[in-house]
Design an enzyme around this catalytic site. Structure first.
Site, mmCIF file in Angstrom:
data_model
loop_
_atom_site.group_PDB
_atom_site.id
_atom_site.type_symbol
_atom_site.label_atom_id
_atom_site.label_comp_id
_atom_site.label_asym_id
_atom_site.label_seq_id
_atom_site.Cartn_x
_atom_site.Cartn_y
_atom_site.Cartn_z
ATOM 1 N N LYS A 75 78.432 54.354 47.456
ATOM 2 C CA LYS A 75 79.390 53.409 47.495
ATOM 3 C C LYS A 75 80.079 53.134 48.767
ATOM 4 O O LYS A 75 80.552 51.981 49.052
ATOM 5 C CB LYS A 75 80.513 53.727 46.391
ATOM 6 C CG LYS A 75 81.583 52.836 46.265
ATOM 7 C CD LYS A 75 82.486 53.275 44.860
ATOM 8 C CE LYS A 75 83.685 52.348 44.903
ATOM 9 N NZ LYS A 75 84.764 53.147 44.090
ATOM 10 N N ASP A 135 96.170 56.236 45.838
ATOM 11 C CA ASP A 135 94.785 56.591 45.123
ATOM 12 C C ASP A 135 94.001 57.297 46.262
ATOM 13 O O ASP A 135 93.243 56.277 47.058
ATOM 14 C CB ASP A 135 94.415 55.136 44.610
ATOM 15 C CG ASP A 135 93.044 55.405 43.937
ATOM 16 O OD1 ASP A 135 92.334 56.600 44.032
ATOM 17 O OD2 ASP A 135 92.283 54.271 43.485
ATOM 18 N N ASP A 193 85.331 53.179 35.821
ATOM 19 C CA ASP A 193 85.715 53.315 37.122
ATOM 20 C C ASP A 193 84.169 53.962 37.877
ATOM 21 O O ASP A 193 83.956 54.944 37.568
ATOM 22 C CB ASP A 193 86.787 54.373 37.111
ATOM 23 C CG ASP A 193 87.180 55.165 38.247
ATOM 24 O OD1 ASP A 193 86.694 54.837 39.387
ATOM 25 O OD2 ASP A 193 87.829 56.245 37.992
ATOM 26 N N GLU A 237 91.350 49.258 42.018
ATOM 27 C CA GLU A 237 91.733 50.509 41.123
ATOM 28 C C GLU A 237 93.353 50.893 40.883
ATOM 29 O O GLU A 237 93.724 51.269 39.855
ATOM 30 C CB GLU A 237 91.008 51.722 41.887
ATOM 31 C CG GLU A 237 89.222 51.404 41.785
ATOM 32 C CD GLU A 237 88.808 52.256 42.879
ATOM 33 O OE1 GLU A 237 89.189 52.992 43.802
ATOM 34 O OE2 GLU A 237 87.332 52.154 42.714
#
Ligand code: AMP
Length: 599
Positions: A70, A193, A8, A171
């Site tokens: 990211k 999420d 992850d 994800e």
């Protein structure tokens, strides 16, 4: 063959898991932690630091410490979002050749892939230490709302870290696997999420070992970091009002306040009132000044409520796209550290009409699901796990009026392919250029330019006499590829991708200048841009129904079936459009190799 793990790769923290002895487990570090901060730095002595070591020194060395990178992946240097980020990021962003973003750390310039690769290499190392075996394969998760380019970048980073990337997995889908695999369920779940940098919502049908995504959506610029920013801005403002000192230019102060803001935010998930104390933040006329204030949960909710509201609005939209209401969904799974905030839980409960599921751990589910997938893909089980995903955003080409001719629709099942015929518009035209975009706007200029394809080596012929049949295909990960052939001769037409990352309307002057220079130097004319006309040509072309080339099992560029067939997941070869960046440029490769013990 080494081991396969699930990773992850988060905005703020990353973690890894492995499936062993019939069950998944998180990989822990010597110190016992199961997460590694997604942070990269170079210290005063020139040492490269990753993870905890990098995070520890961030307050003292903010300019050379890269956090939350990211968020920048696959973005244009000139975009509005990046303008905003530049005001709060403590490190320096540099424009790459094609308006991509590079990061300067201590006089060295890194690509975002290199930064992610450093974090992945550290995870690989830690996993090898913990497992006592080589780790050479991984499933790496990405936000469901990542576009093609962002997915490609993560694949490239994996390759740079010497990992065979078995799959780039969404994800929320990973979280659903963690929740449902092996439980013989028949249920529709929604996965909310909210992590450090991104928000995703996916609606997924689970039928025993078949996981079928129905709809997905999100925001790749909405996460815990934005909540921290709101608190940080409030602290800066109050400090200015109380002391007359403006700290917004001071990178060290910003880093310290940001850390304090995040800590306070996390504490307020369990208590209703907290103190924020940052000593010696500045020098005042009468001596050192401290940040010393109270923050209540109610005030935090006031500051950040709008962010939570945005997630709920996105949920409502995606439920609409899936043509379902909250009643049709059996469980809402909450994933990502920021979903622990009480306001998130209460607004989700209100939206769903019932409390969220307690069936998954928000911090672990994504890595656990990735590990399950890695186990399946590495051929270590014949569990018949089947995953059917959808495209998060439309992909298309530009029409002459600036709107997008959609080739692949949002939420359409993957994999898929489409064929279009292009033709020349000039006598003896030798090349054609085609721009591909991804995004939800009607207008291409608001969408992300994935790249410019140039088809070259076209045989000389009168205009309109050469027909190039282009097959666009998207694989099960949402990654785009294309092949082209001359319809008359059947010969493959050479195509290559030029990364065209400039935001529309920006850098035009620079480009014009460059063009002029090039035109003077180049003997051959530049490729003629091709746009889809506003007329019915697109439909006409589609209507012609070009013969579908036969699919060969061994040919990764062969067209894919257009009907959704359950796809038993197997390791597959990828057709990629972007080559991993040349890491050698910065000496980075040598360092990575030494980190991996290759030298
Ligand atoms: P993740 O990417 O899932 O690790 O999420 C990280 C984000 O979750 C960071 O922005 C954290 O500040 C935030 N976070 C972690 N724990 C909590 C908590 N208990 N309450 C609110 N936010 C949290």
């Amino acid at each position: 063959m080494g081991k396969a793990i699930g990773i992850d790769l988060g905005t703020t923290n990353s973690c890894a898991a492995i499936f062993e002895n019939g069950k998944p487990r998180l990989i822990s570090y010597k110190s016992g932690e199961t997460t590694i901060p997604s942070v990269f730095a170079i210290d005063e002595e020139g040492n490269r630091l990753v993870g905890h070591e990098a995070k520890k020194q961030a307050q003292l060395n903010p300019v050379n410490t890269v956090q939350a990178s990211k968020r920048l992946i696959g973005r244009n240097f000139h975009s509005k979002t990046i303008d905003k980020v530049r005001q709060v990021f403590t490190y320096e962003l540099v424009e790459g050749e094609s308006s991509d973003i590079l990061i300067k750390v201590k006089d060295q310039v890194f690509t975002l892939e290199q930064i992610s690769a450093a974090i992945l290499a550290q995870i690989k190392q830690v996993a090898e230490d913990a497992l006592g075996e080589e780790v050479d394969q991984a499933v790496i998760t990405v936000p469901a709302y990542f576009n093609d380019r962002q997915r490609q970048a993560v694949r490239s980073a994996g390759a740079l870290a010497n990992l065979k990337v078995l799959r780039v997995l969404n994800e929320p889908t990973a979280a659903a696997l963690a929740y449902g695999l092996g439980r013989n369920l028949s249920a529709r779940v929604a996965v909310y999420d909210l992590g450090g940098g991104t928000f995703d919502i996916s609606i997924i049908d689970i039928k025993d070992r078949i996981f079928e995504v129905v709809a997905t959506g999100g925001d790749t610029f909405l996460g815990g970091v934005d909540f921290d920013d709101k608190v940080m801005q409030m602290i800066l403002q109050e400090f200015l009002e109380q002391t007359g000192v403006d700290l917004s230019w001071d990178r060290v102060a910003i880093q310290r306040i940001r850390d304090a803001a995040e800590e306070a935010k996390i504490r307020l998930s369990t208590v209703s009132e907290t103190k924020i104390n940052v000593p010696y933040i500045a020098n005042g006329e009468d001596g050192p000044l401290d940040v010393d204030m109270e923050l209540s949960r109610a005030r935090l909710e006031e500051l950040t409520g709008e962010l939570v509201d945005r997630t709920i609005q996105t949920c409502a939209r995606i439920f609409g796209e899936a043509d379902c209401t909250a009643k049709d969904v059996d469980e809402m799974l909450l994933v990502g550290g920021q979903s622990r905030m009480p306001l998130v839980q209460s607004l989700v409960t209100e939206f769903m009409g019932k409390p969220p599921s307690k069936g998954v751990n928000p911090d672990e589910a994504v890595a656990i699901g990735a590990a399950m997938m890695a186990h399946s893909l590495a051929g270590q089980s014949d569990d018949g796990l089947t995953l059917l995903d959808v495209l998060p955003m439309p992909i298309g080409i530009n029409k002459t009026d600036g709107t997008m001719h959609v080739l692949f629709k949002k939420n359409q099942p993957l994999p898929d392919y489409k064929t279009r015929t292009l033709t020349t518009s000039k006598e003896n035209q030798r090349s054609i250029m085609l721009r591909l975009y991804q995004g939800e706007s009607k207008f291409v200029e608001d969408n992300e330019l994935l790249g410019t394809f140039v088809f070259s080596g076209i045989r000389p012929a009168p205009k309109g006499k050469v027909q190039i049949e282009v097959t666009f295909h998207i694989d099960s990960e949402g990654i785009l590829g294309l092949t082209a052939r001359d319809k008359a001769t059947g010969q493959t037409v050479e195509s290559h991708l030029k990364l065209g990352k400039s935001a529309p309307g920006e850098g035009k002057k620079k480009k014009k200048k460059k063009k002029k220079k090039k035109a003077a130097a180049a003997p051959t004319p530049p490729p003629t841009p091709l746009t889809m006309p506003t007329s019915s040509l697109a439909a006409e072309l589609e209507g012609k129904g070009p013969a579908r080339p036969e699919k060969k099992e061994s040919d990764p560029t062969a067209p894919l079936p257009d009907k959704r067939e359950p796809q038993v997941i197997q390791p597959e070869r990828k057709t990629r459009l972007v080559k991993p960046e040349k890491a050698e440029k910065t000496g980075f490769w040598a360092w990575l190799k030494s980190l991996l013990g290759l030298e």
